[in-house]
Design an enzyme around this catalytic site. Structure first.
Site, short mmCIF file in Angstrom:
data_model
loop_
_atom_site.label_atom_id
_atom_site.label_comp_id
_atom_site.label_asym_id
_atom_site.label_seq_id
_atom_site.Cartn_x
_atom_site.Cartn_y
_atom_site.Cartn_z
N CYS A 56 5.46 -14.90 19.30
CA CYS A 56 4.84 -14.87 20.63
C CYS A 56 3.72 -13.85 20.70
O CYS A 56 3.84 -12.80 21.35
CB CYS A 56 5.92 -14.56 21.66
SG CYS A 56 7.21 -15.78 21.56
N GLY B 75 -1.80 -2.98 -8.29
CA GLY B 75 -0.76 -3.67 -7.52
C GLY B 75 -1.14 -5.12 -7.34
O GLY B 75 -0.69 -6.01 -8.06
N TYR C 46 -5.69 -7.79 8.98
CA TYR C 46 -7.01 -7.54 8.38
C TYR C 46 -7.95 -8.72 8.52
O TYR C 46 -8.97 -8.77 7.82
CB TYR C 46 -6.89 -7.24 6.88
CG TYR C 46 -5.76 -6.35 6.45
CD1 TYR C 46 -5.76 -5.00 6.75
CD2 TYR C 46 -4.70 -6.87 5.72
CE1 TYR C 46 -4.72 -4.19 6.33
CE2 TYR C 46 -3.66 -6.06 5.30
CZ TYR C 46 -3.68 -4.72 5.61
OH TYR C 46 -2.65 -3.93 5.20
N GLU D 238 -2.92 2.27 -11.71
CA GLU D 238 -1.90 1.90 -10.72
C GLU D 238 -2.24 0.57 -10.07
O GLU D 238 -2.45 0.50 -8.85
CB GLU D 238 -1.84 2.98 -9.62
CG GLU D 238 -1.68 4.39 -10.11
CD GLU D 238 -2.03 5.43 -9.03
OE1 GLU D 238 -2.35 5.05 -7.88
OE2 GLU D 238 -1.96 6.62 -9.34
N1 LLP Z 1 -2.46 3.45 -5.88
C1 LLP Z 1 -2.50 3.95 -4.64
C2 LLP Z 1 -2.46 5.39 -4.46
C3 LLP Z 1 -2.58 3.09 -3.53
O1 LLP Z 1 -2.64 3.59 -2.31
C4 LLP Z 1 -2.63 1.69 -3.74
C5 LLP Z 1 -2.70 0.76 -2.62
C6 LLP Z 1 -2.56 1.21 -5.06
C7 LLP Z 1 -2.49 2.11 -6.10
C8 LLP Z 1 -2.58 -0.25 -5.39
O2 LLP Z 1 -3.77 -0.85 -5.01
P1 LLP Z 1 -4.05 -2.37 -5.40
O3 LLP Z 1 -4.20 -2.45 -6.90
O4 LLP Z 1 -2.89 -3.19 -4.92
O5 LLP Z 1 -5.29 -2.69 -4.67
N2 LLP Z 1 -1.87 -3.92 2.58
C9 LLP Z 1 -3.24 -4.02 2.14
C10 LLP Z 1 -3.46 -3.23 0.86
C11 LLP Z 1 -3.09 -1.78 0.98
C12 LLP Z 1 -3.28 -1.01 -0.30
C13 LLP Z 1 -2.68 0.33 -0.21
N3 LLP Z 1 -2.75 1.13 -1.39
C14 LLP Z 1 -3.59 -5.48 1.97
O6 LLP Z 1 -2.75 -6.33 2.23
O7 LLP Z 1 -4.72 -5.83 1.62
#
Ligand code: LLP
Length: 423
Positions: free
Chosen positions: A351, A284, A325, A282
């Site tokens: 603001c 992202g 973050y 998965e």
């Molecule tokens: N699978 C699950 C169950 C997840 O919770 C997430 C991300 C992914 C896959 C994808 O993870 P990735 O490959 O993108 O690392 N907003 C935060 C990141 C939050 C990630 C949440 N879950 C940021 O901007 O760093």
């Protein structure tokens, strides 16, 4: 100029910053700022690293669309054969609108509602990644009431430290995610006994922006130990889903390449006899993060006794990661300057003192200049808000020398359309 995160699709030609074959200053002038610009080739290159890593295996890549859920981005991945990892009914609607195949959708998240479960069962999604015993019972009830069986996987919490920011660590005992390692077998036995559920897999996801391979290998070992125990109890596991989390280069970070990481993980799977099992992942951020930039115009320079501020037209509502973050996003001029630099905090118009995009950046800029905020393809537009009644930015997808406007700039009228005055 040294190499930029997002290279080779992002590069200076003479002094002009290009994404693929388009000059970014031209796009800013044509579509206005703030503007997100994505490279289709960069997304497909990132995906190809995973596809190469899995060559000859039975694997399905499910793009974790929370990273960037814009329809045309989903379309790129759907056309490239990806499935999708969703976390809400809204994300399901987006995948279907973008032409995704519902059989390749997995539904993650700790708080699925009954309505979302019904919606996903009606769409015929591939798998619910269930995160608690309470959720199993509700999903069973919903499926039975519809005369259906929900295909399920249980998200296990392997209790490994991904060594990333605490807000984006998910696989430790203190996190809200997944079923504790020790309760996994009992939870599978419960699932197998419920008539509305069909056990098809096991999954884990330990965090995000992971730049080290060790936590992955540790998590894999723990998940495989569980698969052994569950199958010994007579419950077959068709697929193993290792989640997402691979990091990108924001500021000199050196995560493993997806194919190198998977070469090691597959070697471990082979050594333990699971190399032919159906695999899912998965990812992202690693598919989209360095495929995008956010273009912003310098509005004002405000020198101060302690700090110099460079006030730009993008803000925390467009790029929330620094405020949330303390995340670092590189910033470079869209037209390179050879003038001496000054150190600025780059801030937006919102603001709040927390509305900063970069601190202590050496820039040679004047009002009216354009900056590119790099590594802005993931968790920027998808986390954007309307705070201060700021419209969300426009988005452009670059494909070679073609630019496609994939999202119009949001107007105040659009923001207000669902609201009502009281008579
Ligand atoms: N699978 C699950 C169950 C997840 O919770 C997430 C991300 C992914 C896959 C994808 O993870 P990735 O490959 O993108 O690392 N907003 C935060 C990141 C939050 C990630 C949440 N879950 C940021 O901007 O760093």
């Amino acid at each position: 100029m040294t190499s930029l995160p997002g290279a080779p699709h992002l590069a200076y030609r003479e002094d002009n910053l290009f994404l693929e074959n388009l000059r970014l200053s031209d796009l800013a002038h044509r579509y206005g700022t703030p503007l997100f610009v994505y490279s289709k080739a960069a997304m497909l290159t990132a995906l190809a690293a995973y596809q190469q890593g899995f060559a000859g295996r039975n694997a399905q890549i499910c793009y974790a669309m929370k990273a960037n859920s814009s329809l045309a981005v989903l379309q790129v991945f759907a056309q490239a054969g990806c499935g999708f990892d969703i976390v809400s009914g809204g994300e399901l609607e987006r995948v279907l609108a973008a032409g995704g195949n519902s059989a390749n959708i997995i539904f993650s998240g700790v708080g699925k509602t009954r309505t979302e479960m019904r919606q996903a069962l009606n769409a015929g999604i591939g798998c619910f990644n269930v995160e608690s015993q309470a959720e199993l019972l509700v999903l069973n009830e919903v499926a039975v009431s519809m005369g259906r069986q929900a295909r399920i996987s249980i998200r296990v919490n392997p209790n490994v430290d991904p060594k990333t920011h605490p807000y984006i660590s998910t696989g430790l005992k203190g996190n809200k995610f997944g079923v504790a390692h020790e309760q996994t077998l009992a939870t599978y036995q419960m699932a197998a006994s419920l008539p509305g559920l069909k056990v098809v897999g096991i999954d884990c996801h330990i965090g995000s922006q992971i730049t080290d391979e060790t936590p992955y290998l540790d998590a894999m070992d723990r998940v495989l130990d569980l698969v052994e125990a569950i199958e010994s109890a007579g419950i077959p596991i068709d697929h193993i889903d290792f989640g997402g989390g691979l990091g990108i280069n924001y500021n000199g970070d050196q995560p493993p390449a997806a194919d190198d990481l998977w070469a090691k993980l597959l070697a471990r799977l082979d050594a333990r006899g699971y190399g032919q099992r159906k695999l899912m992942i998965e990812p992202g951020r690693s598919l989209v993060g360095n495929a995008g930039v956010c273009l912003t115009e310098v509005l004002y320079l405000k020198p101060g006794e302690q700090k110099n501020f460079c006030i730009v037209d993008a803000a925390m509502n467009d790029l929330p990661r620094p405020a949330m973050y303390q995340a670092f996003h590189a910033m470079v001029p869209v037209t390179a300057s050879h003038a001496p630099t000054t150190t600025y905090d780059v801030v937006g118009p919102v603001c709040e003192s927390g509305d900063w995009l970069g601190r202590d950046r050496a820039l040679a800029v004047q009002a009216g200049d354009l900056l590119a905020v790099l590594s802005a393809g993931a968790y920027c537009m998808s986390m954007a808000s309307n705070y201060n009644t700021r419209g969300r930015a426009a988005e452009v997808l670059v494909d070679g020398a073609a630019a496609h406007l994939i999202r119009e700039r949001e107007t105040a009228a659009l923001q207000m359309q669902g609201e009502r005055l009281v008579n």
